[in-house]
Design a protein around this motif. Structure first.
Motif, PDB file in Angstrom:
ATOM      1  N   GLY A 440     -24.350  14.325  -4.432  1.00  6.26           N
ATOM      2  CA  GLY A 440     -24.944  14.626  -5.736  1.00  6.26           C
ATOM      3  C   GLY A 440     -25.310  16.085  -5.902  1.00  6.26           C
ATOM      4  O   GLY A 440     -25.400  16.852  -4.933  1.00  6.26           O
ATOM      5  N   TYR A 441     -25.538  16.463  -7.170  1.00  5.89           N
ATOM      6  CA  TYR A 441     -25.747  17.874  -7.498  1.00  5.89           C
ATOM      7  C   TYR A 441     -27.014  18.441  -6.857  1.00  5.89           C
ATOM      8  O   TYR A 441     -27.016  19.555  -6.343  1.00  5.89           O
ATOM      9  CB  TYR A 441     -25.822  18.057  -9.018  1.00  5.89           C
ATOM     10  CG  TYR A 441     -24.525  17.749  -9.720  1.00  5.89           C
ATOM     11  CD1 TYR A 441     -23.421  18.602  -9.587  1.00  5.89           C
ATOM     12  CD2 TYR A 441     -24.375  16.617 -10.507  1.00  5.89           C
ATOM     13  CE1 TYR A 441     -22.221  18.331 -10.215  1.00  5.89           C
ATOM     14  CE2 TYR A 441     -23.179  16.329 -11.141  1.00  5.89           C
ATOM     15  CZ  TYR A 441     -22.105  17.183 -10.993  1.00  5.89           C
ATOM     16  OH  TYR A 441     -20.922  16.901 -11.618  1.00  5.89           O
ATOM     17  N   ALA A 442     -28.118  17.695  -6.897  1.00  2.00           N
ATOM     18  CA  ALA A 442     -29.393  18.211  -6.390  1.00  2.00           C
ATOM     19  C   ALA A 442     -29.303  18.515  -4.902  1.00  2.00           C
ATOM     20  O   ALA A 442     -29.755  19.567  -4.432  1.00  2.00           O
ATOM     21  CB  ALA A 442     -30.519  17.220  -6.669  1.00  2.00           C
ATOM     22  N   ALA A 443     -28.700  17.592  -4.141  1.00  2.00           N
ATOM     23  CA  ALA A 443     -28.591  17.782  -2.696  1.00  2.00           C
ATOM     24  C   ALA A 443     -27.635  18.929  -2.373  1.00  2.00           C
ATOM     25  O   ALA A 443     -27.911  19.744  -1.481  1.00  2.00           O
ATOM     26  CB  ALA A 443     -28.120  16.495  -2.035  1.00  2.00           C
ATOM     27  N   VAL A 444     -26.506  19.003  -3.071  1.00  2.00           N
ATOM     28  CA  VAL A 444     -25.551  20.081  -2.839  1.00  2.00           C
ATOM     29  C   VAL A 444     -26.179  21.427  -3.189  1.00  2.00           C
ATOM     30  O   VAL A 444     -25.986  22.435  -2.486  1.00  2.00           O
ATOM     31  CB  VAL A 444     -24.260  19.856  -3.643  1.00  2.00           C
ATOM     32  CG1 VAL A 444     -23.345  21.074  -3.565  1.00  2.00           C
ATOM     33  CG2 VAL A 444     -23.529  18.618  -3.137  1.00  2.00           C
ATOM     34  N   TYR A 445     -26.993  21.447  -4.261  1.00  2.00           N
ATOM     35  CA  TYR A 445     -27.669  22.673  -4.675  1.00  2.00           C
ATOM     36  C   TYR A 445     -28.583  23.179  -3.567  1.00  2.00           C
ATOM     37  O   TYR A 445     -28.505  24.356  -3.166  1.00  2.00           O
ATOM     38  CB  TYR A 445     -28.468  22.402  -5.949  1.00  2.00           C
ATOM     39  CG  TYR A 445     -29.412  23.518  -6.348  1.00  2.00           C
ATOM     40  CD1 TYR A 445     -28.919  24.696  -6.923  1.00  2.00           C
ATOM     41  CD2 TYR A 445     -30.779  23.402  -6.162  1.00  2.00           C
ATOM     42  CE1 TYR A 445     -29.781  25.723  -7.285  1.00  2.00           C
ATOM     43  CE2 TYR A 445     -31.645  24.412  -6.523  1.00  2.00           C
ATOM     44  CZ  TYR A 445     -31.144  25.572  -7.086  1.00  2.00           C
ATOM     45  OH  TYR A 445     -31.987  26.579  -7.439  1.00  2.00           O
ATOM     46  N   GLN A 446     -29.462  22.312  -3.053  1.00  2.00           N
ATOM     47  CA  GLN A 446     -30.359  22.733  -1.977  1.00  2.00           C
ATOM     48  C   GLN A 446     -29.569  23.094  -0.711  1.00  2.00           C
ATOM     49  O   GLN A 446     -29.865  24.084  -0.043  1.00  2.00           O
ATOM     50  CB  GLN A 446     -31.365  21.627  -1.657  1.00  2.00           C
ATOM     51  CG  GLN A 446     -32.402  21.402  -2.746  1.00  2.00           C
ATOM     52  CD  GLN A 446     -33.530  20.486  -2.287  1.00  2.00           C
ATOM     53  OE1 GLN A 446     -34.030  20.609  -1.178  1.00  2.00           O
ATOM     54  NE2 GLN A 446     -33.939  19.567  -3.150  1.00  2.00           N
ATOM     55  N   GLY A 447     -28.553  22.279  -0.379  1.00  2.46           N
ATOM     56  CA  GLY A 447     -27.771  22.526   0.823  1.00  2.46           C
ATOM     57  C   GLY A 447     -27.025  23.840   0.776  1.00  2.46           C
ATOM     58  O   GLY A 447     -26.985  24.585   1.767  1.00  2.46           O
TER      59      GLY A 447
END
Length: 477
Positions: A440-447
């Motif tokens: 998902g976008y939120a996890a990829v963003y933080q990662g």
């Protein structure tokens, strides 16, 4: 599952740790030789993989995937196939290069220092983000014993305490880390086996809920739930990372990885299926202690759930204990190779203290951020971040195998199994990319933010190495 006496004292094998502590720098050509090399064979290597995969996250994951419906059980099957493909790739890479270090060694050998750094950096991020996620999961079971989830700040404070206690145990030395692991390993399997086996006798299909309750297509639901479930499979690389300590690593690493992964998958699938069939779906979706709820349903009352909550809490604290040590050992190995700051090589009583300190501070900051960012599902957000960061070294390992298969170098490929290796490697690579998309976008963003910070760190370290080489060259002239 506790391997005391079979692993070098400088590299204790806490049963919850998903990877073995390197006894030498991962890139050290002598890392697989010496007094303690090749200390355990196939049975112990298999136990290491299975014990390290089965950590603390499974105690909360049935509730995390319940909103997707029973389609998440399909995701378990798909995930198991992908994990076994990765296991086979690790086995082939270990047969080619049986040194301690796993994905870090494979990426660095195939693509150079930068790829090796990315593998080590991503794996390090995975370890301390996992610490934050495990602490949040443990808070759910602590709430069964002491109400801490009523307010966000009390839940956050409890999660921080659960992270700092194992860190203090690590500062005391590896001897205390191993003692905590021994107790937590035994207690870990009590609730898991009780629910996984006993729950089948109380199974009621009416409690399963809808097949797909996610509001998206079946493929999307499988992808999203598999991204969450990958957290429970972290550790598939255990035998490869500790290849330097495995006897006949070229033969045993691959076998141990496949057998251990399949065994852990069976326990997971039975446990999740039993929870799904004993706890009503609408209740499971909001549960913070699904295994306690399952035991309460099985036996009535709350005594059983309380006992399970206590065992799960001790187990997850032990898991945090082992992951804290691992999160310090990963940058320690890279620092020995000059890819991480040299401060990470400082040790006290066998523990890299700087690594422990930095790790627990970062995990604490991430925990506070996610508790107060407005997200109602802190555990799921943290787990999905680890899904992204864990798949980076997995994908680099698959890419290294692709490189060897297609390079055409003499001796790099076993022609008798070329087609099979190509198919398995393709499955592992596609599987890794698919999990990244499912995070998902939120996890990829933080990662991705974490990875970009790593690039800056690498730039500084590369400049230092270049300057030292220039000074050495000038001195030599």
């Amino acid at each position: 599952m506790h391997n005391t006496g079979t692993v070098p004292q400088s590299a204790p094998a806490p049963a919850e740790i998903p990877a073995e502590t390197p006894t030498a720098p991962a890139g050290d050509p002598h890392g697989d030789s010496g007094r303690h090399a090749r200390r355990f064979g196939l049975p112990v290597a298999t136990a290491l993989v299975m014990g390290n995969i089965i950590g603390g996250g499974i105690f909360l994951l049935p509730a995390s995937i319940a909103p997707y419906g029973t389609v998440s059980l399909v995701a378990f099957g798909v995930l198991t196939v992908g994990a076994i493909a990765l296991a086979l790739v690790f086995g082939r890479l270990a047969a080619r290069d049986p040194r301690t270090g796993g994905p870090y060694v494979y990426a660095r050998e195939a693509f150079g220092d930068f790829a090796g750094f990315l593998a080590a950096w991503s794996y390090w991020i995975t370890t301390w983000v996992s610490n934050a996620a495990l602490a949040v999961a443990a808070v759910g079971y602590l709430d069964v014993l002491v109400p801490v989830n009523q307010h966000r700040w009390t839940a956050c404070l409890a999660a921080l305490v659960l992270q700092w206690l194992p860190a203090l145990a690590n500062f005391a030395g590896t001897r205390y880390v191993g003692a905590v692991q021994l107790v937590s390993t035994v207690l870990k399997f009590v609730p898991l086996l009780l629910v996984a086996v006993g729950g089948l006798f109380f199974f009621d299909p009416a409690r399963l809920g809808p097949f797909n309750s996610s509001g998206q297509g079946a493929i999307g639901a499988v992808s999203a739930s598999a991204a969450l479930l990958l957290f429970s499979y972290l550790g598939v690389e255990s035998a490869a990372v500790s290849a330097g300590e495995v006897r006949d690593a070229r033969r045993n690493v691959g076998r141990a990885t496949v057998i251990g992964t399949a065994g852990a998958a069976l326990v997971y699938l039975l446990g999740t299926l039993s929870v799904f069939g004993t706890v009503a779906h609408d209740r499971l979706v909001t549960s913070t202690a699904p295994f306690s709820d399952a035991v309460n349903t099985m036996f009535g009352g709350s005594w059983g759930g309380t006992a399970v909550a206590l065992a799960a809490l001790v187990s997850m604290t032990g898991c945090l204990n082992g992951w804290t040590l691992l999160s310090a050992q990963t940058p320690y190995a890279a620092a020995r190779d000059g890819l991480f700051p040299s401060a990470f090589t400082r040790r006290r009583r066998g523990v890299p203290t700087v690594g422990v300190g930095v790790t627990v501070v970062l995990a604490s900051l991430l925990t506070v951020y996610n508790y107060f960012s407005g997200s109602g599902r802190v555990f799921e957000v943290l787990v999905l971040v680890t899904t992204f960061t864990a798949t980076v070294p997995y994908l680099l390992a698959a890419a290294a195998q692709i490189f060897h298969l297609l390079s055409g170098r003499p001796g790099a490929v076993d022609r008798s199994r070329l087609v099979r290796d190509c198919v398995v490697t393709a499955v592992a690579a596609v599987f890794s990319v698919w999990l990244m998309a499912g995070a998902g976008y939120a996890a990829v963003y933080q990662g991705v933010l974490f990875l970009f910070v790593g690039i800056l760190v690498y730039a500084v370290m590369a400049a230092r190495r270049q300057r030292k080489r220039a000074q050495a060259s000038a001195t030599g002239r």
